[in-house]
Design a protein around this motif. Structure first.
Motif, short mmCIF file in Angstrom:
data_model
loop_
_atom_site.label_atom_id
_atom_site.label_comp_id
_atom_site.label_asym_id
_atom_site.label_seq_id
_atom_site.Cartn_x
_atom_site.Cartn_y
_atom_site.Cartn_z
N TRP A 1 29.74 75.22 54.51
CA TRP A 1 29.46 76.13 55.63
C TRP A 1 30.57 76.03 56.69
O TRP A 1 31.40 75.13 56.64
CB TRP A 1 28.11 75.78 56.26
CG TRP A 1 28.13 74.60 57.20
CD1 TRP A 1 28.21 74.62 58.56
CD2 TRP A 1 28.07 73.21 56.85
NE1 TRP A 1 28.20 73.36 59.08
CE2 TRP A 1 28.11 72.47 58.05
CE3 TRP A 1 27.98 72.51 55.64
CZ2 TRP A 1 28.07 71.07 58.08
CZ3 TRP A 1 27.95 71.12 55.66
CH2 TRP A 1 27.98 70.42 56.86
N GLY A 2 30.56 77.00 57.63
CA GLY A 2 31.50 76.94 58.73
C GLY A 2 32.09 78.30 59.06
O GLY A 2 31.47 79.34 58.82
N THR A 3 33.32 78.29 59.58
CA THR A 3 33.95 79.51 60.06
C THR A 3 35.37 79.62 59.52
O THR A 3 36.03 78.62 59.25
CB THR A 3 34.01 79.53 61.60
OG1 THR A 3 34.74 78.37 62.06
CG2 THR A 3 32.63 79.52 62.20
N SER A 4 35.82 80.88 59.41
CA SER A 4 37.20 81.15 59.01
C SER A 4 37.95 81.72 60.20
O SER A 4 37.41 82.51 60.97
CB SER A 4 37.23 82.14 57.84
OG SER A 4 38.56 82.57 57.59
N MET A 5 39.23 81.32 60.35
CA MET A 5 40.02 81.82 61.47
C MET A 5 40.50 83.25 61.20
O MET A 5 40.89 83.95 62.12
CB MET A 5 41.22 80.90 61.72
CG MET A 5 42.30 80.95 60.65
SD MET A 5 43.80 80.06 61.12
CE MET A 5 43.20 78.38 61.16
N ASN A 6 40.48 83.66 59.93
CA ASN A 6 40.96 84.99 59.57
C ASN A 6 39.76 85.88 59.27
O ASN A 6 39.09 85.73 58.25
CB ASN A 6 41.89 84.89 58.36
CG ASN A 6 42.63 86.18 58.10
OD1 ASN A 6 42.20 87.26 58.50
ND2 ASN A 6 43.77 86.08 57.42
N LYS A 7 39.46 86.82 60.15
CA LYS A 7 38.28 87.64 59.99
C LYS A 7 38.40 88.61 58.82
O LYS A 7 37.39 89.07 58.28
CB LYS A 7 38.02 88.43 61.29
CG LYS A 7 37.67 87.54 62.48
CD LYS A 7 37.41 88.36 63.72
CE LYS A 7 37.06 87.47 64.89
NZ LYS A 7 36.79 88.26 66.14
N ILE B 1 30.34 70.19 52.93
CA ILE B 1 31.67 70.42 53.45
C ILE B 1 31.59 71.40 54.62
O ILE B 1 31.03 72.49 54.48
CB ILE B 1 32.61 71.00 52.37
CG1 ILE B 1 32.57 70.16 51.09
CG2 ILE B 1 34.03 71.12 52.92
CD1 ILE B 1 33.12 68.77 51.22
N GLN B 2 32.17 71.03 55.77
CA GLN B 2 32.20 71.92 56.93
C GLN B 2 33.61 72.46 57.14
O GLN B 2 34.59 71.72 57.10
CB GLN B 2 31.75 71.19 58.19
CG GLN B 2 31.69 72.11 59.42
CD GLN B 2 31.20 71.40 60.66
OE1 GLN B 2 31.05 70.18 60.68
NE2 GLN B 2 30.96 72.15 61.72
N MET B 3 33.69 73.78 57.37
CA MET B 3 34.95 74.46 57.67
C MET B 3 34.92 74.93 59.12
O MET B 3 33.98 75.62 59.52
CB MET B 3 35.15 75.67 56.75
CG MET B 3 34.97 75.40 55.27
SD MET B 3 36.36 74.49 54.58
CE MET B 3 35.83 74.34 52.85
N ILE B 4 35.94 74.57 59.89
CA ILE B 4 36.04 75.01 61.27
C ILE B 4 37.36 75.76 61.43
O ILE B 4 38.44 75.17 61.39
CB ILE B 4 35.98 73.81 62.25
CG1 ILE B 4 34.68 73.02 62.07
CG2 ILE B 4 36.12 74.30 63.69
CD1 ILE B 4 34.61 71.74 62.89
#
Length: 368
Positions: free
Chosen positions: A340-346, A300-303
């Motif tokens: 894996w991936g990125t979250s928009m909320n740091k 699963i990829q999170m962008i």
């Protein structure tokens, strides 16, 4: 002896011809809605023409196809009911237009299919719910008398069937709803509504089994896929989700008649710009004791996802909520592998898990 054999063979041949002639034809018969008076002018109500075409196709003793050609076909609320005599397909190459006024539909579901086996819905066309005018009415969190907005397309007691290729656009409420469905495939479908459109769930499933969703894009103002009570054996792969609220199990635990959810596989899926990715939500003061078990999330990829993994057993959509007891919804045997991936909320955690008592949730395995 030779003459007897010849006579016997002739008799067998004649019986075979009778059997073939009396059996259902295998030839496909097409029922074009325009031949029933449908007009693709975007204004004429074609509900009667569509219903009559469906009745004849459903009664046909052989393979049949309802065909919607190019054009804009305005359609009031309509139900296509079975059982049908044979395999039936519904091919949409044009655009189906819902009434802009929700009251003109007069049904909970705009286009509904019920009690059918071996149905195929396909085509390059679009189901346009024309929901923009109705979205401001979706204020049930503040208005006890809010209207019940129509789902665009529903399937009730439909088995061994599939939907592929079509686009669902701007539903008033949910796009596709499945209730008591078994062995159903959703493939190559495009579901879209603005990210701020309220309660426009992409695919909502309840009391169903053996559902396969693949190669599909969903971008809405609510859950891309909502998995509700009583589902078993759901397989979701190669799906893109965004905007929206992710792929959600629940909310569950609010009502007494809810059933277990068992067997969910989500893999090879991408979330882009969603509020949540993987999401499980149950009510804290649950009214029933059920289990959510054997879930696998893989590749699963999170962008730029706000909450990539969100397991919430204190679900409260419109706070403040009364807290009168424990959650009796058990979450068991959940595996998350290669996420894996990125979250928009740091500042928000990548994994958010909230439960009322830790012991109600066990055997959650993570691998990143």
């Amino acid at each position: 002896m030779a003459s007897i054999n010849t006579a016997f063979k002739a008799l067998c041949l004649s019986l075979l011809l009778v059997a073939v002639s009396s059996s259902p034809t295998t030839e496909l018969k097409i029922f074009d809605v325009q031949s029933y008076g449908a007009k693709g002018d975007g204004t004429s109500d074609n509900a009667k023409a569509f219903t009559n075409a469906w009745k004849d196709a459903c009664a046909w003793k052989g393979r049949s196809k309802v065909y919607v050609p190019k054009g804009a076909f305005y359609l009031g609320g309509v139900t296509f009911a079975g059982p049908c005599n044979c395999q039936t397909s519904f091919v949409i190459d044009g655009v189906l237009l819902a009434p802009t006024n929700n009251d003109d539909i007069k049904k909970e579901t705009w286009v509904n299919f019920s009690y059918i086996n071996y149905l195929t819905i396909s085509g390059s066309g679009t189901i346009d719910g024309q929901g923009k005018e109705s979205w401001p009415l979706n204020n049930c969190n503040t208005n006890d008398h809010c209207p019940r907005l129509a789902v665009s397309m529903g399937f009730d007691f439909v088995n061994n069937s599939r939907i592929e290729g079509i686009t669902s656009l701007n539903s008033k409420a949910g796009h596709l709803n499945f209730f008591f469905v078994d062995n159903f495939t959703i493939a190559g479908v495009n579901i879209t509504a603005p990210g701020d459109s309220p309660n426009t769930d992409g695919i909502k499933i309840g009391f169903s089994s053996n559902i396969n969703i693949s190669n599909t894009h969903i971008g809405t103002g609510d859950d891309c896929i909502a998995i509700l009570s009583g589902n078993t054996n759901l397989f979701i792969y190669n799906v893109t989700c965004g905007p929206g609220h992710g792929i959600s199990v629940g909310s569950l635990g609010k009502n007494k008649d809810e059933k277990n959810v068992e067997g969910l596989m989500v893999k090879d899926t991408v979330f882009t710009g969603t509020s949540d990715g993987i999401r499980i939500k149950t009510w804290e003061s649950s009214a029933t004791e059920i289990a959510l078990s054997n879930f696998v999330y893989e590749n699963i990829q999170m962008i730029d996802v706000q909450s990539p993994i969100n397991i919430d057993q204190q679900y409260c959509p419109y706070p403040p909520c009364k807290k009168t007891g424990d959650s009796h919804v058990q979450i068991q045997n959940v595996t998350l592998n290669n996420i894996w991936g990125t979250s928009m909320n740091k500042e928000a955690p990548w994994i958010r898990i909230e439960w009322f008592k830790p012991k109600v949730t066990d055997k959650i395995r993570f691998s990143f």
